[in-house]
Structure formats: C-alpha cells, structure tokens
Design a protein around this motif. Structure first.
Motif, PDB file in Angstrom:
ATOM      1  N   LYS A 132     -86.048  33.736   1.426  1.00  0.00           N
ATOM      2  CA  LYS A 132     -85.383  34.335   2.571  1.00  0.00           C
ATOM      3  C   LYS A 132     -84.700  35.646   2.178  1.00  0.00           C
ATOM      4  N   SER A 133     -84.759  36.628   3.079  1.00  0.00           N
ATOM      5  CA  SER A 133     -84.140  37.924   2.836  1.00  0.00           C
ATOM      6  C   SER A 133     -82.620  37.787   2.806  1.00  0.00           C
ATOM      7  N   VAL A 134     -81.995  38.542   1.900  1.00  0.00           N
ATOM      8  CA  VAL A 134     -80.546  38.496   1.753  1.00  0.00           C
ATOM      9  C   VAL A 134     -80.030  39.903   2.013  1.00  0.00           C
ATOM     10  N   GLU A 135     -79.794  40.213   3.289  1.00  0.00           N
ATOM     11  CA  GLU A 135     -79.447  41.588   3.633  1.00  0.00           C
ATOM     12  C   GLU A 135     -78.006  41.766   4.096  1.00  0.00           C
ATOM     13  N   ASP A 136     -77.427  40.767   4.777  1.00  0.00           N
ATOM     14  CA  ASP A 136     -76.056  40.957   5.247  1.00  0.00           C
ATOM     15  C   ASP A 136     -75.067  40.476   4.182  1.00  0.00           C
ATOM     16  N   LYS A 137     -73.838  40.969   4.281  1.00  0.00           N
ATOM     17  CA  LYS A 137     -72.836  40.674   3.254  1.00  0.00           C
ATOM     18  C   LYS A 137     -72.581  39.188   3.091  1.00  0.00           C
ATOM     19  N   SER A 138     -72.543  38.474   4.189  1.00  0.00           N
ATOM     20  CA  SER A 138     -72.291  37.034   4.124  1.00  0.00           C
ATOM     21  C   SER A 138     -73.401  36.318   3.359  1.00  0.00           C
ATOM     22  N   SER A 139     -74.643  36.659   3.630  1.00  0.00           N
ATOM     23  CA  SER A 139     -75.779  36.054   2.929  1.00  0.00           C
ATOM     24  C   SER A 139     -75.777  36.437   1.456  1.00  0.00           C
ATOM     25  N   LYS A 193     -78.590  41.434  -9.485  1.00  0.00           N
ATOM     26  CA  LYS A 193     -78.445  41.174  -8.056  1.00  0.00           C
ATOM     27  C   LYS A 193     -77.090  41.664  -7.555  1.00  0.00           C
ATOM     28  N   CYS A 194     -76.035  41.453  -8.325  1.00  0.00           N
ATOM     29  CA  CYS A 194     -74.699  41.929  -7.936  1.00  0.00           C
ATOM     30  C   CYS A 194     -74.680  43.457  -7.821  1.00  0.00           C
ATOM     31  N   LYS A 195     -75.345  44.131  -8.733  1.00  0.00           N
ATOM     32  CA  LYS A 195     -75.414  45.589  -8.662  1.00  0.00           C
ATOM     33  C   LYS A 195     -76.174  46.047  -7.428  1.00  0.00           C
ATOM     34  N   GLN A 196     -77.252  45.347  -7.098  1.00  0.00           N
ATOM     35  CA  GLN A 196     -78.010  45.681  -5.887  1.00  0.00           C
ATOM     36  C   GLN A 196     -77.133  45.494  -4.650  1.00  0.00           C
ATOM     37  N   PHE A 197     -76.426  44.388  -4.593  1.00  0.00           N
ATOM     38  CA  PHE A 197     -75.563  44.122  -3.448  1.00  0.00           C
ATOM     39  C   PHE A 197     -74.441  45.154  -3.364  1.00  0.00           C
ATOM     40  N   ARG A 198     -73.865  45.499  -4.510  1.00  0.00           N
ATOM     41  CA  ARG A 198     -72.801  46.504  -4.531  1.00  0.00           C
ATOM     42  C   ARG A 198     -73.307  47.825  -3.967  1.00  0.00           C
ATOM     43  N   ASN A 199     -74.505  48.223  -4.362  1.00  0.00           N
ATOM     44  CA  ASN A 199     -75.081  49.467  -3.840  1.00  0.00           C
ATOM     45  C   ASN A 199     -75.262  49.387  -2.334  1.00  0.00           C
ATOM     46  N   ASN A 200     -75.697  48.242  -1.829  1.00  0.00           N
ATOM     47  CA  ASN A 200     -75.839  48.058  -0.387  1.00  0.00           C
ATOM     48  C   ASN A 200     -74.481  48.165   0.310  1.00  0.00           C
ATOM     49  N   TRP A 201     -73.465  47.570  -0.277  1.00  0.00           N
ATOM     50  CA  TRP A 201     -72.141  47.566   0.340  1.00  0.00           C
ATOM     51  C   TRP A 201     -71.541  48.972   0.341  1.00  0.00           C
ATOM     52  N   GLU A 202     -71.819  49.746  -0.719  1.00  0.00           N
ATOM     53  CA  GLU A 202     -71.287  51.110  -0.798  1.00  0.00           C
ATOM     54  C   GLU A 202     -71.922  51.995   0.281  1.00  0.00           C
ATOM     55  N   LYS A 203     -73.164  51.724   0.645  1.00  0.00           N
ATOM     56  CA  LYS A 203     -73.874  52.528   1.638  1.00  0.00           C
ATOM     57  C   LYS A 203     -73.354  52.267   3.038  1.00  0.00           C
ATOM     58  N   GLU A 204     -72.772  51.108   3.267  1.00  0.00           N
ATOM     59  CA  GLU A 204     -72.311  50.744   4.613  1.00  0.00           C
ATOM     60  C   GLU A 204     -70.991  51.378   4.950  1.00  0.00           C
TER      61      GLU A 204
END
Length: 63
Positions: A3-10, A52-63
């Motif tokens: 399953k895709s993990v795109e939102d912060k909660s997921s 994975k944490c680095k990927q998520f951090r990059n996503n969060w910084e873009k928002e």
C-alpha cells in the motif's frame, strides 16, 4: 506492505510498525548464540528505516 504511504499519518504508522518489527527481532535474538548474521539483519533493518525516514522528511519539508 504494498500500500502507498503518502500522507503523514500513514507515514507515521509505517515508521511505528517498522520500529515494532525491529523490537520483535531484537527480542527474539539470543545474546548467547547470536552471530554476525543477526547483527547484519539488524543493521539492514536500521538502514532501511533510516532511508524511509529521510524520504518521509523530504516529503514533509515540501508540504
């Protein structure tokens, strides 16, 4: 885990699940008989979690 993990909660839930999995592996290791393979497995899990944490951090910084 396909399953895709795109939102912060997921993403947060994903990290929590991976940490729980790591803790289960650590609990299952017998310190008296553990070898290099077990250590390598833990290192691999930590490396994957860090990536994975680095990927998520990059996503969060873009928002």
């Amino acid at each position: 885990m396909g399953k895709s993990v795109e939102d912060k909660s997921s993403q947060k839930d994903y990290i929590i699940n991976r940490v729980d999995m790591l803790l289960q592996v650590l609990d299952s290791i017998d310190a008296e008989t553990a070898g290099v393979e077990e250590i390598d497995r833990i290192i691999g899990m930590l490396d994957d979690l860090e990536l994975k944490c680095k990927q998520f951090r990059n996503n969060w910084e873009k928002e």
